[in-house]
Design a protein around this motif. Structure first.
Motif: not given
Length: 177
Positions: A158-177
């Motif tokens: 779950x590291x990449x999701x947790x990192x993205x969430x902490x950066x405020x980028x979880x939504x943009x990361x999910x669009x490419x996952x």
């Protein structure tokens, strides 16, 4: 299976893009790929996850040398993508050191085909062994809100999701996952 994404910090927030690493052969190639994703010299994070066994973060800030963090060096060493990140410097090895034995220094006394004369201490790790632990810049994300303690506590699943969430980028990361 692996997942790799680029997160580029812009004036408008984080932008994500997925990326293929098949044509990337060196850390320098990876850094160039990251730099190309941001026309300004903004911070770019390359996030790599391999089958929930390890994750890596490469941070590129403009023309500076890339900074690297790998969650489990031994697991990453078994992956072609992990080998990109595990530089001699990162592992504390002499640059250009050969991983194999020095053939000129081997004692070929006739026992090489069978058992050694003495017990070989197979349980003793070699100096070139890759550790089953994190390696690299543990402060790679400090200024982005993820300290060393939080980074080390992340599990590979779950590291990449947790990192993205902490950066405020979880939504943009999910669009490419």
């Amino acid at each position: 299976m692996y997942f790799a994404a680029l997160l580029a910090r812009t004036e408008d927030g984080w932008e994500a893009s997925d990326t293929e690493l098949d044509d990337v052969e060196t850390l320098s190639d990876l850094a160039d790929l990251a730099r190309e994703s941001s026309p300004e010299e903004d911070t770019v994070l390359v996030l790599i996850e391999q089958e929930d066994s390890w994750f890596g973060v490469v941070r590129v800030d403009g023309e500076e040398d890339p900074r690297i963090y790998v969650s489990d060096a031994a697991a990453a060493a078994r992956s072609a993508y992990g080998e990109l990140l595990l530089t001699d410097e990162l592992l504390g090895r002499e640059p250009g050191a050969d991983d194999g034995p020095d053939l000129d220094s081997l004692d070929l006394d006739g026992t090489e085909d069978g058992e050694n004369e003495e017990d070989d201490d197979e349980d003793t790790p070699s100096a070139d062994a890759v550790p089953h632990s994190p390696v690299g810049d543990r402060e790679i994300l400090d200024d982005l809100g993820i300290g060393e303690k939080e980074l080390r506590a992340l599990g590979a699943d779950d590291a990449l999701g947790a990192i993205a969430e902490a950066l405020g980028a979880s939504e943009v990361l999910e669009t490419v996952r």
